[in-house]
Motif scaffolding. Structure first.
Motif, short mmCIF file in Angstrom:
data_model
loop_
_atom_site.label_atom_id
_atom_site.label_comp_id
_atom_site.label_asym_id
_atom_site.label_seq_id
_atom_site.Cartn_x
_atom_site.Cartn_y
_atom_site.Cartn_z
N GLY A 324 0.81 -1.21 0.00
CA GLY A 324 0.00 0.00 0.00
C GLY A 324 0.84 1.25 0.00
O GLY A 324 0.57 2.21 -0.74
N GLN A 325 1.91 1.28 0.82
CA GLN A 325 2.79 2.43 0.86
C GLN A 325 3.53 2.62 -0.46
O GLN A 325 3.74 3.74 -0.92
N ALA A 326 3.92 1.50 -1.08
CA ALA A 326 4.62 1.58 -2.36
C ALA A 326 3.70 2.16 -3.44
O ALA A 326 4.13 2.96 -4.27
N MET A 327 2.42 1.78 -3.42
CA MET A 327 1.48 2.30 -4.41
C MET A 327 1.19 3.78 -4.17
O MET A 327 1.05 4.56 -5.12
N LEU A 328 1.12 4.18 -2.91
CA LEU A 328 0.95 5.60 -2.60
C LEU A 328 2.14 6.40 -3.13
O LEU A 328 1.97 7.47 -3.75
N ALA A 329 3.35 5.89 -2.91
CA ALA A 329 4.55 6.57 -3.41
C ALA A 329 4.56 6.62 -4.93
O ALA A 329 4.99 7.61 -5.54
N ALA A 330 4.07 5.54 -5.58
CA ALA A 330 4.04 5.50 -7.05
C ALA A 330 3.12 6.57 -7.60
O ALA A 330 3.42 7.23 -8.60
N VAL A 331 1.98 6.78 -6.94
CA VAL A 331 1.03 7.81 -7.39
C VAL A 331 1.61 9.20 -7.14
O VAL A 331 1.59 10.07 -8.02
N PHE A 332 2.15 9.42 -5.92
CA PHE A 332 2.66 10.75 -5.56
C PHE A 332 3.92 11.11 -6.35
O PHE A 332 3.98 12.15 -7.02
N LEU A 333 4.94 10.24 -6.29
CA LEU A 333 6.20 10.54 -6.95
C LEU A 333 6.12 10.36 -8.46
O LEU A 333 6.71 11.14 -9.21
N GLY A 334 5.38 9.33 -8.89
CA GLY A 334 5.39 8.97 -10.30
C GLY A 334 4.29 9.59 -11.13
O GLY A 334 4.53 10.52 -11.91
#
Length: 386
Positions: A324-334
């Protein structure tokens, strides 16, 4: 252990100091090479998206070969080599390739450095923030002074020499670091599929995407907007320094009071504050006031990140929290970064920076309505269930 802690403080300080040379000044450097705002936005934002998918690879290699120190050294060496490609080659294609490589290696080292830091602070009985805050200090001090230093040594064309000279310190300090074995759960296909079926979580990611597009747009293009308004190059560093410095009290204090409010309600209020912030950026044309407004970063991004991470963790099962944290980072950063950098730059090229920030204010206003509406609906559902 005392030596390990001080070594990690130095590593965090100087690593983040190197990023404070690139992030404020690279957009201006690329503008001098003749690239458009849309091209610069894509250069600054595409790399972090790719780096997200690189991080599990380096985490696996650190586990496979039982070393974090050697992997960090390899990544930092490749970061330096990639930066050389940025500064010595000509043409947008080469710049794009080497920026991609730079982010691929540079950002992949962050979770590994964090892993060593967390393990050391646990053994020493210290809070993680007591070491990580040195990274914020390094970034702030370098962002505040880099503009003046560059003026003394020949201007923006001297960015590579300042950048490379700072890298000497973390690479030497790394020799004194006690090695640790890598660790941390990976992202499996089964876990990813499970999270993709979680509708509340996917809706939350969509709202975060809308909310963060203008923020990431500002990350990549603020310094170009300031330059359009007549600000000297040295002021770019101050804009980033004030934003980084403003985060510290929020990170220190918000955790004590956050339990009193629901996360969606807090994020809705953050979206309202973001709307006001971007509207002011569109309306005000005095660079000094705009730089001072970077202090509002403390009640927009800092609050957003703490609350969003906590809510993302709460929406997924405990065993899938890393996913979940990785997907949040993918949306925010990516995703938000690529969209904000390219679309924001395109609008700026056509209609100017004020139109770009006006677009950002409209997006965050939509996000505010959706976040507060979602909170109201979920609150009503909870009351009916009682």
């Amino acid at each position: 252990m005392k030596n390990q802690i001080w070594t990690l403080r130095g590593l965090n300080f100087f690593y983040y100091a190197t990023t404070a040379v690139l992030m404020p000044f690279l957009p201006i450097y690329f503008e001098l090479k003749g690239y458009s705002s849309a091209q610069i936005g894509l250069l600054m934002m595409f790399g972090p998206f790719v780096a997200i998918f690189a991080q599990p690879l380096w985490g696996y290699l650190s586990d496979r070969y039982h070393t974090l120190k050697l992997i960090i050294f390899l990544l930092w060496t490749c970061t330096l080599l990639s930066s050389t490609g940025i500064f010595v080659t000509e043409g947008y294609g080469w710049s794009f390739l080497f920026m991609l490589l730079l982010y691929f290696f540079m950002l992949s080292s962050v979770p590994l450095l964090d892993s060593v830091t967390i393990k050391a602070t646990i053994h020493a009985g210290l809070p993680y923030g007591s070491v990580r805050m040195w990274g914020s200090l390094g970034f702030t001090l370098m962002a505040m002074t880099a503009g003046s230093v560059l003026s003394l040594i020949g201007g923006l064309q001297s960015i590579p020499w300042l950048y490379w000279s700072i890298w000497v310190f973390p690479l030497v300090l790394l020799l004194f670091l006690k090695d640790e074995k890598g660790g941390g759960p990976g992202i499996s296909i089964t876990a990813l599929t499970s999270v993709l079926k979680n509708r509340p979580f996917l809706w939350f990611l969509l709202l975060i995407f809308l909310l963060m597009i203008p923020h990431r747009m500002n990350d990549g293009l603020l310094v170009l907007y300031l330059k359009d308004l007549g600000a000297p190059d040295s002021m770019a560093g101050w804009a980033w320094a004030l934003a980084a410095l403003s985060e510290v009290p929020t990170f220190a204090l918000l955790g004590r009071y956050m339990h009193r409010f629901h996360e969606l309600a807090l994020l809705g209020m953050v979206a309202v504050l973001y709307t006001v912030r971007w509207a002011l950026y569109a309306w005000i044309t005095d660079p000094s006031i705009l730089i001072a407004l970077q202090l509002t970063h403390s009640v927009t991004f800092a609050v957003f990140w703490i609350v969003a991470v906590q809510y993302a963790v709460r929406l997924v099962p405990e065993e899938l929290r890393s996913t979940g944290q990785a997907m949040l980072a993918a949306v925010f950063l990516g995703l938000a970064g690529i969209t904000g950098g390219f679309v924001g730059g395109y609008i700026k090229d056509l209609w100017g920076g004020q139109a770009m920030y006006g677009f950002g204010a409209c997006l965050t206003a939509i996000a505010a309505v959706l976040l507060l509406g979602t909170h109201a609906v979920s609150r009503k559902e909870r009351s009916l269930q009682k």
